[in-house]
Design a protein around this motif. Structure first.
Motif, mmCIF file in Angstrom:
data_model
loop_
_atom_site.group_PDB
_atom_site.id
_atom_site.type_symbol
_atom_site.label_atom_id
_atom_site.label_comp_id
_atom_site.label_asym_id
_atom_site.label_seq_id
_atom_site.Cartn_x
_atom_site.Cartn_y
_atom_site.Cartn_z
ATOM 1 N N GLU A 138 149.046 74.644 -75.399
ATOM 2 C CA GLU A 138 147.989 73.970 -74.649
ATOM 3 C C GLU A 138 146.709 73.868 -75.477
ATOM 4 O O GLU A 138 146.012 72.849 -75.433
ATOM 5 C CB GLU A 138 147.712 74.715 -73.331
ATOM 6 N N ALA A 139 146.388 74.917 -76.227
ATOM 7 C CA ALA A 139 145.165 74.894 -77.038
ATOM 8 C C ALA A 139 145.228 73.826 -78.114
ATOM 9 O O ALA A 139 144.206 73.235 -78.500
ATOM 10 C CB ALA A 139 144.934 76.260 -77.664
ATOM 11 N N LYS A 140 146.432 73.581 -78.666
ATOM 12 C CA LYS A 140 146.653 72.515 -79.648
ATOM 13 C C LYS A 140 145.884 72.735 -80.950
ATOM 14 O O LYS A 140 145.571 71.769 -81.655
ATOM 15 C CB LYS A 140 146.304 71.147 -79.053
ATOM 16 N N THR A 141 145.551 73.977 -81.261
ATOM 17 C CA THR A 141 144.828 74.251 -82.513
ATOM 18 C C THR A 141 145.771 74.620 -83.649
ATOM 19 O O THR A 141 145.448 74.386 -84.814
ATOM 20 C CB THR A 141 143.822 75.393 -82.302
ATOM 21 N N ALA A 142 146.939 75.203 -83.338
ATOM 22 C CA ALA A 142 147.920 75.538 -84.365
ATOM 23 C C ALA A 142 149.238 74.810 -84.114
ATOM 24 O O ALA A 142 149.858 74.294 -85.036
ATOM 25 C CB ALA A 142 148.162 77.054 -84.398
ATOM 26 N N ILE A 143 149.664 74.784 -82.854
ATOM 27 C CA ILE A 143 150.866 74.061 -82.448
ATOM 28 C C ILE A 143 150.548 73.325 -81.154
ATOM 29 O O ILE A 143 149.501 73.535 -80.546
ATOM 30 C CB ILE A 143 152.061 75.014 -82.220
ATOM 31 N N SER A 144 151.448 72.477 -80.729
ATOM 32 C CA SER A 144 151.300 71.800 -79.434
ATOM 33 C C SER A 144 152.687 71.473 -78.923
ATOM 34 O O SER A 144 153.699 71.690 -79.602
ATOM 35 C CB SER A 144 150.457 70.527 -79.567
ATOM 36 N N TYR B 255 136.992 81.082 -74.117
ATOM 37 C CA TYR B 255 137.366 82.078 -73.103
ATOM 38 C C TYR B 255 136.665 83.417 -73.327
ATOM 39 O O TYR B 255 137.334 84.453 -73.452
ATOM 40 C CB TYR B 255 138.888 82.278 -73.128
ATOM 41 N N PRO B 256 135.333 83.454 -73.342
ATOM 42 C CA PRO B 256 134.650 84.751 -73.423
ATOM 43 C C PRO B 256 135.072 85.717 -72.315
ATOM 44 O O PRO B 256 135.179 86.920 -72.540
ATOM 45 C CB PRO B 256 133.170 84.377 -73.308
ATOM 46 N N LEU B 257 135.318 85.186 -71.115
ATOM 47 C CA LEU B 257 135.852 85.979 -70.007
ATOM 48 C C LEU B 257 136.884 85.090 -69.322
ATOM 49 O O LEU B 257 136.549 84.256 -68.483
ATOM 50 C CB LEU B 257 134.752 86.387 -69.035
ATOM 51 N N SER B 258 138.157 85.268 -69.678
ATOM 52 C CA SER B 258 139.166 84.283 -69.283
ATOM 53 C C SER B 258 139.424 84.267 -67.782
ATOM 54 O O SER B 258 140.036 83.326 -67.276
ATOM 55 C CB SER B 258 140.472 84.523 -70.043
ATOM 56 N N GLY B 259 138.963 85.266 -67.040
ATOM 57 C CA GLY B 259 139.080 85.206 -65.591
ATOM 58 C C GLY B 259 138.276 84.079 -64.970
ATOM 59 O O GLY B 259 138.517 83.693 -63.821
ATOM 60 N N LEU B 260 137.314 83.528 -65.718
ATOM 61 C CA LEU B 260 136.530 82.385 -65.249
ATOM 62 C C LEU B 260 137.213 81.053 -65.562
ATOM 63 O O LEU B 260 136.764 80.004 -65.092
ATOM 64 C CB LEU B 260 135.142 82.397 -65.896
ATOM 65 N N ASN B 261 138.263 81.098 -66.375
ATOM 66 C CA ASN B 261 138.924 79.877 -66.841
ATOM 67 C C ASN B 261 139.985 79.445 -65.846
ATOM 68 O O ASN B 261 141.184 79.525 -66.096
ATOM 69 C CB ASN B 261 139.546 80.120 -68.216
ATOM 70 N N GLU B 262 139.515 78.968 -64.697
ATOM 71 C CA GLU B 262 140.421 78.611 -63.621
ATOM 72 C C GLU B 262 140.297 77.129 -63.310
ATOM 73 O O GLU B 262 139.333 76.480 -63.695
ATOM 74 C CB GLU B 262 140.099 79.458 -62.386
ATOM 75 N N ALA C 219 140.694 72.765 -73.212
ATOM 76 C CA ALA C 219 139.445 73.515 -73.411
ATOM 77 C C ALA C 219 139.513 74.924 -72.831
ATOM 78 O O ALA C 219 138.959 75.867 -73.414
ATOM 79 C CB ALA C 219 138.270 72.747 -72.810
ATOM 80 N N LEU C 220 140.171 75.098 -71.691
ATOM 81 C CA LEU C 220 140.250 76.429 -71.089
ATOM 82 C C LEU C 220 141.085 77.389 -71.929
ATOM 83 O O LEU C 220 141.021 78.607 -71.725
ATOM 84 C CB LEU C 220 140.822 76.354 -69.677
ATOM 85 N N TYR C 221 141.853 76.861 -72.866
ATOM 86 C CA TYR C 221 142.621 77.707 -73.781
ATOM 87 C C TYR C 221 141.918 77.851 -75.134
ATOM 88 O O TYR C 221 142.441 78.518 -76.020
ATOM 89 C CB TYR C 221 144.020 77.126 -73.981
ATOM 90 N N ARG C 222 140.764 77.239 -75.266
ATOM 91 C CA ARG C 222 140.005 77.340 -76.515
ATOM 92 C C ARG C 222 138.710 78.132 -76.361
ATOM 93 O O ARG C 222 138.219 78.689 -77.337
ATOM 94 C CB ARG C 222 139.663 75.930 -77.029
#
Length: 712
Positions: A510-516, A402-409, A397-400
């Protein structure tokens, strides 16, 4: 045995072992830390760059210098008044190890069968390694399959690598097998070297990796504390939102992710949320509701990775696997702590029941069993929650979203924009005095200085939108990845196309939307590399240069706050100066010493770090924390507090927050800060102050101030 006042995390590798740590003792002493904090030191998989894949608990790792090298390092550090803290891994070990080999050969009758959390099926354990039609080959007493070797004959069966193994593993990593340290004999056997080092006085404290994987974290920590005589111990426990460490855990606190996220939030402008979410949804096509993305991601990883674990829980609960998966996906935290045979804590009941309320009616009965049912079900459900959270949130989810990816910790909530000053002071008031604090670790998604740049975007969302829209028109790959790419390219600048492509490849997998990781696409991956090469040629660096004065303010402010707030501050290797690293393995690259400043930002950060760490040594570990309030029209842009030893304030820390907004309002104006009684000297500038001080004067050279009483 000395308790740490501050630590410095070093990532040991075959190229940077104990001898190299000893060589930097002078640098670390001068920096002001009291303890060197080492990544795992026991024998691990050959060539391992992290050490969490232990293969032999009875040996200190040969590649680092072995027991002799460790002792020599510890003696050299002690000569510089530095102690040692080590990272230990009680939850799991690598499957390629002599003990597990004996179990595969001898089965449940092996002397080591009790070491491992195995689900025997007809006296055999399933090993997920098969990947093609190649037949295993017998060579004497060994069965070979590609690079794998097994005893022949043995008590195992080889199954498809996509299947779950017949043992508890670390997350979805089948090469890491769960240990049964709930058995005291296993605990002492796997900790013998650590206990010897403590008894010899060669180490002073422990960092416990992944306690949520254990059958009984509290029981483990009780045995550990009793055997170590109360040595300083912190646990890698990820706390979400208002969650707190269980009060009955005998340890000193966590490794600090909850601190990292709150300090980071101090420098994020809540006003940026709406425009950044709008930009994100427009560029990516993803929904604006983060929780919706999390729910979908957790169900996907359950289907992808955790079928064996879900099936086992369903059998224990006599329910359908879909019900188990539904409740696991709804759990909002890494674990709700229930000890079989004890009444579940009210907070655990609330967590499980609220999760069940969001599920179908069948989950209500399962929730009751999870809280009050058979011991094995209660325990294994808890052990499954952490992997689902880690893979579903941290690694999907943190790779999907991410309006402000600095919060994705790690432990962060990317839909929570900002931490208020009052909220932060309240959090600090409840901080355990010996808990670790941190801004960067070997596991953070991006370094503290990358996040400092990203936080500026919350104050400049429209300017950022204009820039990123132009870049997106010039170079594009995948709308579900591109916006994450532009954020991290800008924030990690300058970065080579090779490093950037490696980051994007991991992010896409990690996002798993195109590759994984399990479903590669060579064509997509080649286009990704071409995108990276083209993207670094865009004028991204011009935007970075435009915001770096604000980012430097955020960086120094966060560093000062983290080093001076309650707790035991940790500095991750190299982060005494600027570091623009992305997720591992990027953030585990070798660090050169001594840390010689190359920029004004470097010099200022090194000054702030060294002066704060030295002052912390003079203050002691549990100096009371008192919030200080600025007065005036720009008061919201300051966070300030004092630390005391005895009854009188001895130190004051002041940091600027939201620097863009401060500039827009014309600076500090007449805003003042009233210092505690006494005469004060700024350790950064040498200025002398007393009483009510204009912030424009106090913060004229640096965006932070560190004051110490000099009339004592």
């Amino acid at each position: 045995m000395s308790r740490p006042l501050s630590t410095y995390r070093v990532q040991l590798t075959p190229d940077f072992g104990f001898a190299q740590v000893a060589e930097i003792a002078g640098h670390l002493r001068d920096l002001g830390v009291t303890h060197v904090y080492l990544s795992p030191i026991l024998q691990a998989n050959p060539g391992s760059l992290h050490g969490y894949d232990v293969t032999d608990h009875s040996r200190i790792r040969d590649e680092f210098g072995g027991a002799k090298g460790f002792r020599e390092m510890a003696e050299q550090l002690a000569a510089h008044d530095l102690g040692v803290v080590v990272d230990i891994v009680p939850n799991h070990m690598n499957t390629t190890n002599p003990r597990f080999w004996e179990v595969l050969r001898d089965g449940p009758d092996s002397a080591y069968a009790s070491w491992f959390d195995i689900e025997w099926d007809g006296g055999r354990v399933a090993l997920p390694v098969l990947g093609d039609d190649t037949e295993p080959v017998v060579e004497g007493d060994v069965l070979r399959y590609h690079e794998h070797t097994f005893p022949h004959p043995g008590h195992y069966r080889l199954v498809d690598w996509r299947e779950g193994p017949g043992y508890r593993r670390f997350f979805d990593v089948s090469t890491l097998i769960g240990l049964r340290v709930e058995d005291p004999a296993v605990l002492f056997a796997t900790h013998e070297v650590i206990f010897w080092l403590l008894d010899e006085g060669l180490i002073d404290g422990l960092r416990v990796d992944h306690p949520d994987g254990l059958a009984d974290p509290r029981g483990y920590l009780r045995r550990l504390r009793a055997r170590t005589g109360g040595a300083w111990t912190v646990v890698e426990k990820i706390l979400i939102g208002e969650e707190r460490l269980p009060a009955d855990w005998p340890c000193d606190g966590t490794t600090g992710y909850e601190v990292l996220n709150r300090v980071n939030g101090l420098f994020v402008d809540p006003a940026g949320e709406a425009p950044l979410v709008e930009l994100f949804t427009r560029l990516t096509g993803e929904p604006g509701d983060y929780r919706q993305v999390v729910a979908r991601a957790k169900r996907e990883v359950l289907d992808l990775f955790f079928g064996a674990e879900v099936k086992r829980l369903a059998q224990l609960a006599s329910c359908e696997p879909d019900v188990v998966a539904e409740l696991l996906a709804a759990m909002p935290v890494y674990r709700a702590y229930v000890v079989p045979g004890e009444p579940p804590p009210p907070e655990s009941v609330e967590i499980v029941e609220q999760a069940a309320a969001a599920c179908s009616p069948a989950a209500r009965r399962l929730a009751e069993q999870v809280l009050h049912g058979p011991p094995e079900l209660v325990t294994r459900f808890q052990q499954a929650c952490g992997p689902v959270m880690a893979k579903g949130v941290e690694d999907t989810a943190l790779y999907r979203w991410y309006p402000l990816s600095g919060l994705n910790e790690v432990g962060g909530e990317p839909d929570v924009f900002g931490t208020g000053v009052a909220e932060f002071h309240e959090f600090c008031a409840a901080m355990p005095p010996h808990s670790m604090t941190t801004l960067s670790t070997h596991d953070t998604k991006r370094s503290e200085d990358v996040r400092a740049r990203l936080s500026v975007l919350s104050e400049l969302p429209h300017e950022w939108a204009e820039a990123v829209t132009a870049w997106s028109k010039a170079v594009r790959l995948d709308p579900r990845l591109d916006y994450l790419a532009w954020q991290n390219l800008m924030a990690a600048w300058p970065i080579s196309a090779e490093r950037f492509a490696a980051y994007l490849l991991k992010a896409a997998r990690e996002a798993k939307t195109a590759i994984s990781w399990v479903n590669p696409d060579p064509g997509y991956e080649q286009r990704l590399r071409e995108f990276a090469e083209a993207a670094v040629r865009q004028p991204v660096g011009e935007f970075t240069e435009r915001i770096d004065a604000y980012a430097m303010s955020n960086s120094l402010g966060a560093k000062l706050v983290q080093l001076m707030m309650p707790g035991v501050p940790d500095v991750y290797q190299g982060n005494e100066t600027t570091d623009f690293s992305l997720v591992d393995p990027d953030n585990r690259r070798p660090v050169s010493y001594p840390r010689t400043p190359a920029t004004a930002w470097d010099a200022a950060k090194l000054l702030v770090t060294s002066q704060a760490l030295r002052l912390r040594r003079r203050l002691g570990p549990a100096a009371p924390y008192t919030p200080l309030r600025a007065d005036g029209e720009a008061a919201e842009h300051a966070v300030a507090f004092s630390r005391s030893r005895g009854e009188r304030a001895r130190a004051v820390a002041v940091a600027t927050r939201l620097p863009v907004g401060l500039e827009r309002r014309g600076g500090w104006g007449a805003t003042t800060l009233t210092l505690p009684p006494g005469n004060w000297r700024d350790l950064l500038t040498g200025g002398l102050y007393t009483g009510r001080v204009p912030l424009a004067h106090l913060l004229h050279q640096y965006p932070v101030a560190l004051l110490e009483r000099h009339d004592l």
